[in-house]
Design a protein around this motif. Structure first.
Motif, mmCIF file in Angstrom:
data_model
loop_
_atom_site.group_PDB
_atom_site.id
_atom_site.type_symbol
_atom_site.label_atom_id
_atom_site.label_comp_id
_atom_site.label_asym_id
_atom_site.label_seq_id
_atom_site.Cartn_x
_atom_site.Cartn_y
_atom_site.Cartn_z
ATOM 1 N N ASN A 1 -4.199 6.852 5.842
ATOM 2 C CA ASN A 1 -4.351 5.412 6.051
ATOM 3 C C ASN A 1 -2.979 4.750 5.971
ATOM 4 O O ASN A 1 -2.508 4.428 4.876
ATOM 5 C CB ASN A 1 -5.293 4.834 4.991
ATOM 6 N N SER B 1 -2.484 1.545 3.832
ATOM 7 C CA SER B 1 -2.497 1.732 2.383
ATOM 8 C C SER B 1 -1.183 2.331 1.905
ATOM 9 O O SER B 1 -0.683 1.989 0.834
ATOM 10 C CB SER B 1 -3.677 2.615 1.962
ATOM 11 N N ASP C 1 -4.011 6.523 0.748
ATOM 12 C CA ASP C 1 -4.286 7.820 1.359
ATOM 13 C C ASP C 1 -3.306 8.026 2.503
ATOM 14 O O ASP C 1 -3.088 7.106 3.305
ATOM 15 C CB ASP C 1 -5.728 7.847 1.878
#
Length: 288
Positions: free
Chosen positions: A53, A56, A50
């Motif tokens: 994030n 990530s 995402d």
């Protein structure tokens, strides 16, 4: 020679759904960045990440040769894209292709165009092999109005202004070409359809394709805003009204040849879009 790996953000969106197969057809490994593991992209190496994030995103970028950056519409979209670009540089990505917007500039009265210009300027200063794609109004945006169009009318605050609207399939084809061929570093390509069209012409093309009578109703900005209040968040609705004022002033009518130059095929016409999506604009009672 190793097969290059291309990361596609927004892989399950309107554009990503066409970009992934276009890249696969060119023989590259596609890493699809998705937010829902339950919606994997066929043929791709799927990674759950995402833009909000950073950890990530960093994981998704490792081992990637090139990345296509297309963020979802959000009030902090520019910030998210800038951070992605920084992470791409830091993880050793060799090429970044940025999806911007037609006529992006820092002094634009349209907030979305200012945001895109901010990201473009940041990416240009990173020392990264980069290319900017600036598509005009998406013809596929009409699919979001399919409910009212199926009732026989199309409404927008645009008057008789013409826009060189583009089919997102052509954006995907152009992006695939830029991501997989040399010679595009530092270039900005404005992507348009083959001609400028008015909303009256759009309504006529949809009428012909569906076999139904569809009319265009010009709307005031106030009526347009009232109709979408509660449907879109306030920041997005205000930006959309600014977009349409930009179109109404005739500032998005110019036709560019970047699509055929990059892809080797003509840009899809409004009539092609209307024919291929006719069922979306037909009332359910008339569908098979």
């Amino acid at each position: 020679m190793n097969t290059p790996t291309v990361l596609v953000t927004g892989a399950t969106g309107t554009l990503g759904r066409d970009l992934v197969p276009a890249l696969l057809a060119r023989g590259v490994t596609v890493r699809a960045m998705i937010r829902d593991s339950g919606r994997p992209v066929p043929g791709a190496e799927n990674v759950v990440a995402d833009l909000m994030n950073p950890a990530s995103v960093t994981a998704a970028l490792h081992g990637v040769d090139a990345a296509f950056l297309n963020s979802p519409s959000a009030p902090d979209a520019a910030e998210l894209q800038i951070r992605f670009a920084d992470l791409a540089r830091n993880t050793g990505v060799q090429r970044l292709v940025l999806l911007s917007q037609y006529a992006a500039r820092a002094d634009s009265p349209v907030r979305f165009l200012r945001w895109h210009a901010e990201v473009e300027a940041h990416v240009a200063g990173l020392g990264l092999d980069h290319t900017v794609l600036r598509p005009n109004l998406y013809l596929q945006a009409l699919l979001g109005l399919a409910g009212t169009i199926a009732q026989g009318f199309l409404s927008a605050p645009i008057g008789n202004a013409a826009v060189s609207a583009i089919d997102t399939r052509d954006i995907a084809d152009a992006a695939a070409a830029v991501l997989t061929t040399p010679g595009h570093n530092g270039r900005t390509y404005t992507l348009t359809g083959p001609r400028s069209v008015t909303h009256h012409q759009i309504a006529q093309a949809l009428s012909t394709a569906t076999g139904r009578h569809i009319t265009f109703h010009d709307a005031t900005a106030e009526r347009f805003t009232a109709a979408l209040t509660g449907v879109l968040p306030p920041w997005q609705l205000a930006g959309l009204v600014e977009d349409y004022a930009h179109y109404r002033r005739g500032e998005a009518a110019e036709v560019h040849t970047s699509v055929p130059d990059l892809t080797g095929h003509p840009a899809r016409d409004l009539k092609d879009f209307a024919r291929d999506h006719a069922t979306a604009f037909t009332p359910a009672v008339h569908k098979a």
